[in-house]
Design a protein around this motif. Structure first.
Motif, PDB file in Angstrom:
ATOM      1  N   ARG A  44     -58.360 -38.584 -19.219  1.00 23.22           N
ATOM      2  CA  ARG A  44     -58.684 -37.554 -20.207  1.00 23.22           C
ATOM      3  C   ARG A  44     -58.661 -36.151 -19.619  1.00 23.22           C
ATOM      4  O   ARG A  44     -58.328 -35.184 -20.307  1.00 23.22           O
ATOM      5  CB  ARG A  44     -60.027 -37.885 -20.865  1.00 23.22           C
ATOM      6  CG  ARG A  44     -59.895 -39.048 -21.863  1.00 23.22           C
ATOM      7  CD  ARG A  44     -61.204 -39.637 -22.295  1.00 23.22           C
ATOM      8  NE  ARG A  44     -60.971 -40.716 -23.279  1.00 23.22           N
ATOM      9  CZ  ARG A  44     -61.818 -41.708 -23.498  1.00 23.22           C
ATOM     10  NH1 ARG A  44     -62.952 -41.803 -22.791  1.00 23.22           N
ATOM     11  NH2 ARG A  44     -61.542 -42.636 -24.400  1.00 23.22           N
ATOM     12  N   LEU A  52     -61.472 -36.524 -29.231  1.00 28.08           N
ATOM     13  CA  LEU A  52     -60.017 -36.603 -29.075  1.00 28.08           C
ATOM     14  C   LEU A  52     -59.321 -37.303 -30.245  1.00 28.08           C
ATOM     15  O   LEU A  52     -58.097 -37.434 -30.250  1.00 28.08           O
ATOM     16  CB  LEU A  52     -59.670 -37.329 -27.768  1.00 28.08           C
ATOM     17  CG  LEU A  52     -60.052 -36.586 -26.482  1.00 28.08           C
ATOM     18  CD1 LEU A  52     -59.877 -37.490 -25.266  1.00 28.08           C
ATOM     19  CD2 LEU A  52     -59.242 -35.304 -26.323  1.00 28.08           C
ATOM     20  N   THR A  91     -55.772 -36.287 -31.906  1.00 26.97           N
ATOM     21  CA  THR A  91     -54.914 -35.544 -30.971  1.00 26.97           C
ATOM     22  C   THR A  91     -53.485 -36.094 -31.049  1.00 26.97           C
ATOM     23  O   THR A  91     -53.272 -37.292 -30.890  1.00 26.97           O
ATOM     24  CB  THR A  91     -55.438 -35.689 -29.515  1.00 26.97           C
ATOM     25  OG1 THR A  91     -56.769 -35.180 -29.455  1.00 26.97           O
ATOM     26  CG2 THR A  91     -54.548 -34.929 -28.539  1.00 26.97           C
TER      27      THR A  91
END
Length: 353
Positions: free
Chosen positions: A204, A229, A232
């Motif tokens: 990450r 996230l 994304t």
């Protein structure tokens, strides 16, 4: 009809190789019973495979202090008596054990009734549970050639049993599931069935840079999704997948993985260029480090040390592996150890006559 007991549990790596044997065992006419731990993670995997599952009491053999060390011997003893009862009633011709703490009472129960036992050791050196069980084994199958030195005359080099369905994945199915573009290479990240916190963090941190050139399918483990996230572009995260694993393997251009023996055997059998981040010696007995070094030496993999690796190290290594991907594929293509289902089933047939 011949009868066989399969046993193994604790992680998917102790279960899926057993399941890989099932089609050939059924073809050979074996009736199969599976012994795992009561409420263990293997329960659902085994039942999903359509096998008769029985759970027994299971302790854990720890190398560190825990109050459970005082109660677990009684749980193991209870498991032994439960296993004896199952073995006596089922009357198997043979027992095949893949490892994990639940297998020790099963192996000892089989030995009590003089039933042949085959153990499979995936790692370079046997784990604690298998070291205890090997004493009662008839033969010990192993994955790495170097392991024979630890096993003596019981050793049989078979490689690891790989599930046949892994070779029949559909790339498009996985791309659709992830919402990915078919024109951009894909990295699959997996920490095994339980996930890997340090691998997740490293990936990450590197994500913004990696997403410039790659898409990432991230299998991060139960409870380890990063909500920030979600959505994304080019990044898809999952706690765990099972049936679709074959499709994800087909989709992946590069794999980032822990170095558990079962995982890396599947990766090399599928000839996927890879980066291994073994569990550190602080958190394990160091078997993953040995596994990873062996694969790096054979030209199959690049290896990163989770204790010191930075996001930049990961980014640079990903580009190195992708740019030179054919050399890793060629090295894996020359390897003989791409699955041992036939060898193991042949050995089972020999010893259960």
């Amino acid at each position: 009809m011949k009868k066989i007991i399969l046993t193994g549990g604790g992680t998917a790596g102790h279960v899926t190789p057993n399941i890989a044997l099932v089609p050939k065992l059924k073809e050979a006419g074996y009736e199969i019973k599976y012994i795992g731990s009561d409420g263990g993670m293997e329960t659902e995997l085994v039942k999903k495979a359509g096998l008769d599952y029985v759970g027994i009491s299971s302790g854990k053999l720890r190398r560190y202090f825990s109050w459970k060390n005082f109660s677990d011997p009684f749980r193991v003893l209870k498991g032994y008596f439960q296993a004896k009862k199952i073995v006596k009633k089922f009357k198997p011709d043979i027992v095949f054990s893949k490892g994990g703490f639940v297998t020790v009472p099963v192996v000892y129960a089989a030995a009590k009734y003089k039933i042949p036992v085959i153990i499979h050791e995936s790692d370079m050196t046997p784990g604690l549970a298998n070291r205890l069980a090997i004493k009662k084994a008839t033969k010990v199958c192993h994955n790495f050639p170097e392991t024979a030195a630890h096993l003596g005359e019981k050793a049989v080099h078979t490689g690891s049993p790989i599930r046949a369905e892994l070779f029949s994945g559909n790339k498009i199915t996985a791309l659709n599931m992830c919402g990915f573009d078919s024109n951009k290479p894909v990295i699959m990240v997996t920490g095994g069935s339980l996930g890997a916190e340090n691998v997740n963090k490293l990936v990450r941190k590197a994500l913004p840079e990696l997403l410039k050139d790659f898409q990432l399918a991230h299998l991060c483990g139960k409870g380890k999704l990063d909500e920030s996230l979600v959505g994304t572009k080019g990044y898809a995260q999952f706690e765990y997948i099972s049936d679709e694993m074959k499709d994800f393997f087909a989709m992946a251009d590069i794999i980032i993985s822990r170095a558990g023996a079962n995982s890396i055997c599947e990766i090399s059998a599928l000839k996927k260029p890879n980066i291994l981040i073994p569990l550190s010696a602080h958190a394990s007995r160091g078997d993953q480090i040995l596994n990873a070094k062996s694969y790096a030496k054979q030209g199959f993999s690049e290896v990163l040390d989770e204790d010191v690796a930075t996001a930049d190290d990961l980014i640079n290594t990903v580009h190195k592996v992708y740019d030179n991907r054919q050399s890793y594929i060629d090295a894996m293509s020359k390897s003989a150890g791409t699955g041992g289902v036939e060898k193991i089933v042949d050995l089972i047939k020999q010893l259960s006559k």
